[in-house]
Design an enzyme around this catalytic site. Structure first.
Site, PDB file in Angstrom:
ATOM      1  N   GLN A  83       0.806   0.884   1.725  1.00  0.00           N
ATOM      2  CA  GLN A  83      -0.496   0.573   2.343  1.00  0.00           C
ATOM      3  C   GLN A  83      -1.277  -0.462   1.536  1.00  0.00           C
ATOM      4  OE1 GLN A  83      -1.855   1.147   5.217  1.00  0.00           O
ATOM      5  NE2 GLN A  83      -0.154   2.377   5.976  1.00  0.00           N
ATOM      6  N   SER A  84      -0.592  -1.390   0.941  1.00  0.00           N
ATOM      7  CA  SER A  84      -1.249  -2.414   0.120  1.00  0.00           C
ATOM      8  C   SER A  84      -2.155  -3.327   0.954  1.00  0.00           C
ATOM      9  CB  SER A  84      -0.163  -3.246  -0.560  1.00  0.00           C
ATOM     10  OG  SER A  84      -0.706  -4.429  -1.093  1.00  0.00           O
ATOM     11  N   ASN A  85      -3.428  -3.385   0.560  1.00  0.00           N
ATOM     12  CA  ASN A  85      -4.341  -4.354   1.181  1.00  0.00           C
ATOM     13  C   ASN A  85      -3.989  -5.764   0.746  1.00  0.00           C
ATOM     14  OD1 ASN A  85      -6.323  -2.449   2.395  1.00  0.00           O
ATOM     15  ND2 ASN A  85      -6.542  -1.831   0.255  1.00  0.00           N
TER      16      ASN A  85
END
Ligand SMILES: Cc1ncc(COP(=O)(O)O)c(C=O)c1O
Length: 338
Positions: A83-85
């Site tokens: 879930q890396s921004n």
């Protein structure tokens, strides 16, 4: 002063300056809980940097993509958690610059929420056209990246590797510039002594801000809240080293250890795992200010910000700025929490 960033290649991506907004309702609520008057509270809306959902990585990517283009690269490779921004914004930046994007994402967060592996940033990565490769947490990252780079080159591509979080000296320049933007805006408001509080993870945001203060010579102090590593001292040392490399780009001396202030009390069980105080902070700020935070970074940082204000930790300043570094798409991946 002449533009100190003019000599660095830069690809425009962000809508700047982002708004600096006073949080009067949150302040009134906190004031009621502590029976005292906290400093004026502000929020710097770097969730509104404008690129595919916004966030702090957009400022870093202006310099990173600028460097990639100046080196003639045509493929951007980066990495992070599922879930890396940072991965999502890199995918968007690559699209805007006409570059191919490969995301190598690791199953590094043991979170079992039902949307974690399909929604939130991961969904947006796919819509943005990035190629997504998912690897197990214990994969040999060094060997993997050597292989990925070799594959791109064998296909005639020229890769540009962006480190985790965009946190090298080039990326940190984005937050050196942001520091000047925030400090100038506070001066224009005539707020008096101030401090910036923000989520710290791969460290480029904090390193950049610390160097911004050095470059400007005066202005708000900087206080990070650790949302990433259990070893707070090791993380602070890493940020200091990165700040030294960033300072060197301006021929400034490396900052002293005291310049990196990092609160390690709000991480919870580990990176990416929710805490009760994070959920309370996300809901409080949503309901008092109409502002959406995120579960991994800004929610935990806001929990720390609130705890620090209630404990009187910022009574020595007149204005306190919470730097909203973005991440809102992550809420959808953590829907089970709310
Ligand atoms: C929303 C958000 N806030 C804060 C951070 C932390 O910034 P840095 O990695 O520069 O410490 C990140 C990094 O991924 C992020 O995505």
């Amino acid at each position: 002063m002449a533009d100190p960033f003019a000599r660095f290649p830069r690809f425009p991506l962000a809508h700047l300056p982002t708004p600096l907004v006073e949080m009067k309702r949150l302040r009134a609520t906190l004031s009621g809980r502590m029976n005292a008057e906290p400093p004026r509270l502000f929020i710097k809306r770097d969730d509104c940097t404008g690129l595919a959902g916004g966030g702090n990585k957009t400022r870093k990517l202006e310099f990173l993509i600028g460097e990639a283009l100046s080196q003639g690269c045509n493929t951007v490779v980066t990495t992070g958690a599922l879930q890396s921004n940072h991965a999502r914004q890199t995918a968007a930046a690559a699209a805007a610059a006409g570059l191919r994007c490969l995301l190598v994402l690791f199953e590094s967060v043991p979170y079992a929420g039902r949307a974690y592996r399909s929604s939130g940033n991961l969904l947006l990565d796919r819509i943005l056209g990035a190629e997504v490769r998912v690897e197990q947490a214990d994969a040999d990252a060094g060997a993997l990246f050597r292989q990925v780079m070799a594959e791109i080159e064998a296909g005639g591509g020229k890769p540009y590797l962006v480190p985790v979080g965009g946190s090298n000296a080039t990326g940190s320049l984005g937050y050196t510039a942001a520091y000047l933007e925030i400090a100038d805006a506070l001066d224009a408001l005539g707020t008096g002594p101030a401090r910036i509080v923000h989520a710290s993870s791969s460290g480029g945001t904090q390193a950049g801000l610390v160097v911004g203060r050095q470059l400007r010579g005066h202005g708000p102090s900087v206080a990070g809240i650790n949302v990433y590593r259990a070893d707070n001292d090791a993380m602070a040392a890493g940020i200091l080293a990165l700040a030294g490399k960033t300072a060197a780009l301006f021929e400034l001396a490396a900052p002293e250890a005291g310049a990196v202030v990092l609160d390690g009390a709000h991480l919870g069980p580990r990176y990416g795992l929710p805490t009760e105080e994070m959920k309370a902070a996300v809901e409080l700020v949503a309901r008092e200010e109409g502002v959406l935070l995120d579960p991994v970074y800004t929610g935990k940082a806001m929990a720390g910000f609130i705890a620090q204000v209630l404990a009187g930790r910022h009574d020595d300043v007149e204005a306190l700025v919470f730097l909203h570094t973005g991440g809102m798409p992550g809420l959808f991946a953590y829907e089970d929490e709310f």
